[in-house]
Write a protein that holds these residues in place. Structure first.
Motif, PDB file in Angstrom:
ATOM      1  N   GLU A 160       0.744  -1.048  -0.093  1.00  0.00           N
ATOM      2  CA  GLU A 160      -0.068  -0.064  -0.030  1.00  0.00           C
ATOM      3  C   GLU A 160       0.711   1.326  -0.002  1.00  0.00           C
ATOM      4  O   GLU A 160       0.505   2.207  -0.585  1.00  0.00           O
ATOM      5  CB  GLU A 160      -0.789  -0.136   1.111  1.00  0.00           C
ATOM      6  CG  GLU A 160      -2.024  -1.133   0.928  1.00  0.00           C
ATOM      7  CD  GLU A 160      -2.724  -1.242   2.362  1.00  0.00           C
ATOM      8  OE1 GLU A 160      -4.070  -1.631   2.244  1.00  0.00           O
ATOM      9  OE2 GLU A 160      -2.223  -1.017   3.411  1.00  0.00           O
ATOM     10  N   VAL A 161       2.035   1.416   0.602  1.00  0.00           N
ATOM     11  CA  VAL A 161       3.143   2.378   0.695  1.00  0.00           C
ATOM     12  C   VAL A 161       3.225   2.667  -0.649  1.00  0.00           C
ATOM     13  O   VAL A 161       3.457   3.849  -1.211  1.00  0.00           O
ATOM     14  CB  VAL A 161       4.278   2.084   1.610  1.00  0.00           C
ATOM     15  CG1 VAL A 161       5.438   3.140   1.367  1.00  0.00           C
ATOM     16  CG2 VAL A 161       3.550   2.323   2.941  1.00  0.00           C
ATOM     17  N   THR A 162       3.943   1.681  -1.395  1.00  0.00           N
ATOM     18  CA  THR A 162       4.468   1.638  -2.756  1.00  0.00           C
ATOM     19  C   THR A 162       3.300   2.194  -3.817  1.00  0.00           C
ATOM     20  O   THR A 162       3.650   2.872  -4.589  1.00  0.00           O
ATOM     21  CB  THR A 162       5.068   0.433  -3.337  1.00  0.00           C
ATOM     22  OG1 THR A 162       4.245  -0.502  -3.129  1.00  0.00           O
ATOM     23  CG2 THR A 162       6.434   0.219  -2.441  1.00  0.00           C
ATOM     24  N   ALA A 163       2.036   1.855  -3.461  1.00  0.00           N
ATOM     25  CA  ALA A 163       0.930   2.367  -4.089  1.00  0.00           C
ATOM     26  C   ALA A 163       1.007   3.992  -4.013  1.00  0.00           C
ATOM     27  O   ALA A 163       0.519   4.518  -5.068  1.00  0.00           O
ATOM     28  CB  ALA A 163      -0.282   1.556  -4.014  1.00  0.00           C
ATOM     29  N   GLU A 164       0.826   4.126  -2.797  1.00  0.00           N
ATOM     30  CA  GLU A 164       1.009   5.789  -2.491  1.00  0.00           C
ATOM     31  C   GLU A 164       1.921   6.472  -3.225  1.00  0.00           C
ATOM     32  O   GLU A 164       2.007   7.570  -3.756  1.00  0.00           O
ATOM     33  CB  GLU A 164       0.962   5.979  -0.958  1.00  0.00           C
ATOM     34  CG  GLU A 164      -0.424   5.462  -0.334  1.00  0.00           C
ATOM     35  CD  GLU A 164      -1.547   6.615  -0.471  1.00  0.00           C
ATOM     36  OE1 GLU A 164      -1.399   7.370  -1.198  1.00  0.00           O
ATOM     37  OE2 GLU A 164      -2.416   6.287   0.166  1.00  0.00           O
ATOM     38  N   LEU A 165       3.348   5.859  -3.261  1.00  0.00           N
ATOM     39  CA  LEU A 165       4.240   6.447  -3.672  1.00  0.00           C
ATOM     40  C   LEU A 165       4.355   6.445  -5.341  1.00  0.00           C
ATOM     41  O   LEU A 165       4.555   7.466  -6.036  1.00  0.00           O
ATOM     42  CB  LEU A 165       5.519   5.501  -3.408  1.00  0.00           C
ATOM     43  CG  LEU A 165       6.163   5.609  -1.998  1.00  0.00           C
ATOM     44  CD1 LEU A 165       7.079   4.783  -1.690  1.00  0.00           C
ATOM     45  CD2 LEU A 165       6.465   7.234  -1.449  1.00  0.00           C
ATOM     46  N   SER A 166       3.518   5.473  -5.912  1.00  0.00           N
ATOM     47  CA  SER A 166       3.263   5.472  -7.340  1.00  0.00           C
ATOM     48  C   SER A 166       2.459   6.644  -7.526  1.00  0.00           C
ATOM     49  O   SER A 166       2.605   7.323  -8.691  1.00  0.00           O
ATOM     50  CB  SER A 166       2.702   4.125  -7.808  1.00  0.00           C
ATOM     51  OG  SER A 166       3.538   3.073  -7.533  1.00  0.00           O
ATOM     52  N   ARG A 167       1.359   6.756  -7.007  1.00  0.00           N
ATOM     53  CA  ARG A 167       0.521   8.004  -7.290  1.00  0.00           C
ATOM     54  C   ARG A 167       1.148   9.197  -7.054  1.00  0.00           C
ATOM     55  O   ARG A 167       0.933  10.243  -8.091  1.00  0.00           O
ATOM     56  CB  ARG A 167      -0.945   7.818  -6.373  1.00  0.00           C
ATOM     57  CG  ARG A 167      -1.847   6.811  -6.584  1.00  0.00           C
ATOM     58  CD  ARG A 167      -3.176   6.916  -5.741  1.00  0.00           C
ATOM     59  NE  ARG A 167      -2.949   6.344  -4.362  1.00  0.00           N
ATOM     60  CZ  ARG A 167      -3.040   5.140  -4.317  1.00  0.00           C
ATOM     61  NH1 ARG A 167      -3.534   4.280  -5.103  1.00  0.00           N
ATOM     62  NH2 ARG A 167      -2.726   4.626  -3.007  1.00  0.00           N
ATOM     63  N   ALA A 168       1.967   9.278  -6.093  1.00  0.00           N
ATOM     64  CA  ALA A 168       2.589  10.708  -5.881  1.00  0.00           C
ATOM     65  C   ALA A 168       3.784  11.062  -6.974  1.00  0.00           C
ATOM     66  O   ALA A 168       3.691  12.323  -7.202  1.00  0.00           O
ATOM     67  CB  ALA A 168       3.301  10.669  -4.576  1.00  0.00           C
ATOM     68  N   THR A 169       4.234   9.925  -7.448  1.00  0.00           N
ATOM     69  CA  THR A 169       5.490  10.305  -8.338  1.00  0.00           C
ATOM     70  C   THR A 169       4.973  10.077  -9.643  1.00  0.00           C
ATOM     71  O   THR A 169       5.619  10.568 -10.617  1.00  0.00           O
ATOM     72  CB  THR A 169       6.597   9.268  -8.120  1.00  0.00           C
ATOM     73  OG1 THR A 169       6.240   7.800  -8.306  1.00  0.00           O
ATOM     74  CG2 THR A 169       7.024   9.433  -6.790  1.00  0.00           C
ATOM     75  N   GLY A 170       3.768   9.452 -10.168  1.00  0.00           N
ATOM     76  CA  GLY A 170       3.282   9.255 -11.437  1.00  0.00           C
ATOM     77  C   GLY A 170       4.267   8.214 -12.073  1.00  0.00           C
ATOM     78  O   GLY A 170       4.188   7.939 -13.402  1.00  0.00           O
TER      79      GLY A 170
END
Length: 274
Positions: free
Chosen positions: A189-199
């Motif tokens: 879930e953390v890496t999913a948040e990072l993916s959304r933030a970084t594109g």
């Protein structure tokens, strides 16, 4: 009453430099302790502790490498004696949440400093922007022995705000604050948040403790230290810390910052610019 001079150990570290900045902004005299620059302070050299504590009223203590590390209890016991002899009347100690060895080190420091304030922190959100996992975020793959366990990631800025309060305001003596973020997130879930933030796509790859230790040695860490660190992480991420607390709100009167907010701000600041 605000202290006259505050020693910040590990003053250039992830938490230390934030505490220094806040104290300076508050108009407090700061002695930033480090192995290079500022006031000489080295956790591996006890002869540097007394001179750094001389004339100090309060101290923020962030032990390196970790309060759960071998030798931390002896170090805290000696540091406490030197601090007490130097007339330090207020100490705030950074500790780890759910770490039995760290709790014993807390007790060792409390022997000479009964009014000790302890802040027990969950894993830092900033580990992904300033710590060991930055390279994984940049590469698009975060490998860590976290499995499917959820962690209440804490924003370091919330921690620094709380340390500032404890160092400069009354009412925090002999208190222990358990600090977490507002919600539980697994590494996936953390890496999913990072993916959304970084594109960019960033995925989590679970590894065993032994595999992670091997990775650390490949990056140049000594095998005993790598094995100890991997063991600590697997112990902390066994589920016993999978809960949130109201520690941040208790001290600051507001909710803690969410991981998604941290990720958006870090991305906007260019922390993961490829």
């Amino acid at each position: 009453m605000a202290p006259g001079t505050v020693l910040v150990t590990s003053g250039t570290g992830k938490t230390g430099h934030r505490v220094c900045e806040r104290l300076v902004a508050r108009g407090v005299r700061v002695r930033s302790g480090s192995r290079s620059g500022g006031a000489l302070f080295d956790w591996a050299d006890a002869t540097t502790w007394g001179p750094a504590l001389h004339g100090v009223d309060a101290a923020y203590v962030a032990y390196y490498p970790d309060l759960a590390a071998p030798g931390s209890q002896d170090a805290m016991r000696l540091f406490g004696r030197i601090a007490a002899a130097s007339g330090v009347h207020r100490i705030v100690l950074l500790s780890g949440r759910g770490e039995p060895e760290a709790a014993r080190a807390e007790s060792a420091l409390r022997e000479s400093c009964p009014d000790l304030t302890v802040v027990r922190a969950a894993f830092f959100a900033q580990n992904f922007s300033e710590g060991a996992m930055v390279e994984g975020v940049l590469a698009g793959t975060v490998a860590f022995p976290g499995g499917e366990i959820a962690e209440p990631w804490l924003d370091v800025d919330d921690l620094a705000d709380i340390v500032l309060h404890a160092l400069t305001e009354d009412g925090h003596a002999a208190q222990t604050y358990e600090l977490t973020g507002p919600r539980l997130l697994t590494f996936a879930e953390v890496t999913a948040e990072l993916s959304r933030a970084t594109g960019r796509e960033i995925r989590y790859v679970p590894v065993s403790g032994a595999q992670y230790a091997e990775m650390l040695t490949q990056y140049g860490m000594a095998a005993p230290e790598a094995e100890w660190l991997a063991g600590l992480f697997t112990t902390l991420l066994d589920g016993h810390n999978a809960s949130t607390t109201d520690g941040v709100k208790q001290v600051l009167g507001r909710e803690p910052r969410d991981f998604a907010e941290f990720a958006r701000d870090a991305a906007a600041a260019g922390d993961w610019h490829v």
